[in-house]
Motif scaffolding. Sequence first.
Motif, short mmCIF file in Angstrom:
data_model
loop_
_atom_site.label_atom_id
_atom_site.label_comp_id
_atom_site.label_asym_id
_atom_site.label_seq_id
_atom_site.Cartn_x
_atom_site.Cartn_y
_atom_site.Cartn_z
N UNK A 114 0.83 -1.20 0.00
CA UNK A 114 0.00 0.00 0.00
C UNK A 114 0.87 1.26 0.00
N UNK A 115 1.96 1.20 0.73
CA UNK A 115 2.88 2.34 0.74
C UNK A 115 3.43 2.59 -0.67
N UNK A 116 3.79 1.54 -1.37
CA UNK A 116 4.32 1.70 -2.73
C UNK A 116 3.30 2.34 -3.68
N UNK A 117 2.04 2.00 -3.52
CA UNK A 117 1.02 2.51 -4.44
C UNK A 117 0.45 3.86 -4.04
N UNK A 118 0.44 4.18 -2.73
CA UNK A 118 -0.25 5.40 -2.30
C UNK A 118 0.65 6.40 -1.58
N UNK A 119 1.84 6.01 -1.16
CA UNK A 119 2.74 6.80 -0.31
C UNK A 119 2.23 6.86 1.14
N UNK A 120 1.17 6.14 1.47
CA UNK A 120 0.67 6.08 2.84
C UNK A 120 1.77 5.48 3.71
N UNK A 121 2.16 6.20 4.76
CA UNK A 121 3.23 5.73 5.62
C UNK A 121 4.59 6.30 5.26
N UNK A 122 4.63 7.15 4.25
CA UNK A 122 5.89 7.75 3.82
C UNK A 122 6.13 9.10 4.46
N UNK A 123 5.20 9.56 5.25
CA UNK A 123 5.30 10.89 5.83
C UNK A 123 6.06 10.92 7.14
N UNK A 124 5.84 11.97 7.88
CA UNK A 124 6.59 12.21 9.11
C UNK A 124 6.42 11.10 10.13
N UNK A 125 5.25 10.53 10.25
CA UNK A 125 5.06 9.51 11.30
C UNK A 125 5.70 8.19 10.93
N UNK A 126 6.08 8.03 9.65
CA UNK A 126 6.72 6.78 9.19
C UNK A 126 5.91 5.56 9.61
N UNK A 127 4.59 5.68 9.48
CA UNK A 127 3.64 4.59 9.70
C UNK A 127 3.43 4.21 11.16
N UNK A 128 3.95 5.01 12.08
CA UNK A 128 3.70 4.70 13.49
C UNK A 128 2.22 4.87 13.82
N UNK A 129 1.55 5.81 13.16
CA UNK A 129 0.13 6.06 13.42
C UNK A 129 -0.74 5.40 12.35
N UNK A 130 -0.40 5.58 11.08
CA UNK A 130 -1.28 5.16 10.00
C UNK A 130 -1.22 3.65 9.71
N UNK A 131 -0.20 2.97 10.17
CA UNK A 131 -0.07 1.55 9.88
C UNK A 131 -1.26 0.74 10.43
N UNK A 132 -1.70 1.09 11.62
CA UNK A 132 -2.83 0.36 12.21
C UNK A 132 -4.08 0.50 11.34
N UNK A 133 -4.29 1.69 10.80
CA UNK A 133 -5.46 1.89 9.93
C UNK A 133 -5.31 1.10 8.63
N UNK A 134 -4.09 1.08 8.08
CA UNK A 134 -3.86 0.29 6.86
C UNK A 134 -4.18 -1.18 7.12
N UNK A 135 -3.67 -1.70 8.23
CA UNK A 135 -3.90 -3.11 8.57
C UNK A 135 -5.39 -3.37 8.75
#
Length: 94
Positions: A32-53
């Motif tokens: 998902x990160x490769x396709x959307x850049x989700x998790x590429x920002x400042x939090x480095x997926x510490x916050x958004x990873x749970x939502x992705x999962x």
Amino acid sequence: MKDSVIVCRCEDVTAKDVKAAIVKGAHTPNDIKRLTRCGSGVCQAKICSDLMVEIIHEKTGKPYRDIGIHRPRMPIRPVVLSTLLTGGDAGENI
Ligand code: FES
């Protein structure tokens, strides 16, 4: 999860974007990160990873334990370029 939910506020990625990535075959947080850049920002997926999962589980039915985790990339916190060039202490510049 509603399509309008912001998953990654730094990269402006919504649940709708993540669901579209899943339809294209992205079934792990790294895909998902490769396709959307989700998790590429400042939090480095510490916050958004749970939502992705959560969305992957919801859309694919995959058990949580099989989804995997987001692969961390260095540096794990923002570092000014001069710190990288000089090898200084990253904590002193932030
Ligand atoms: S919220 Fe953007 S990288 Fe996590």
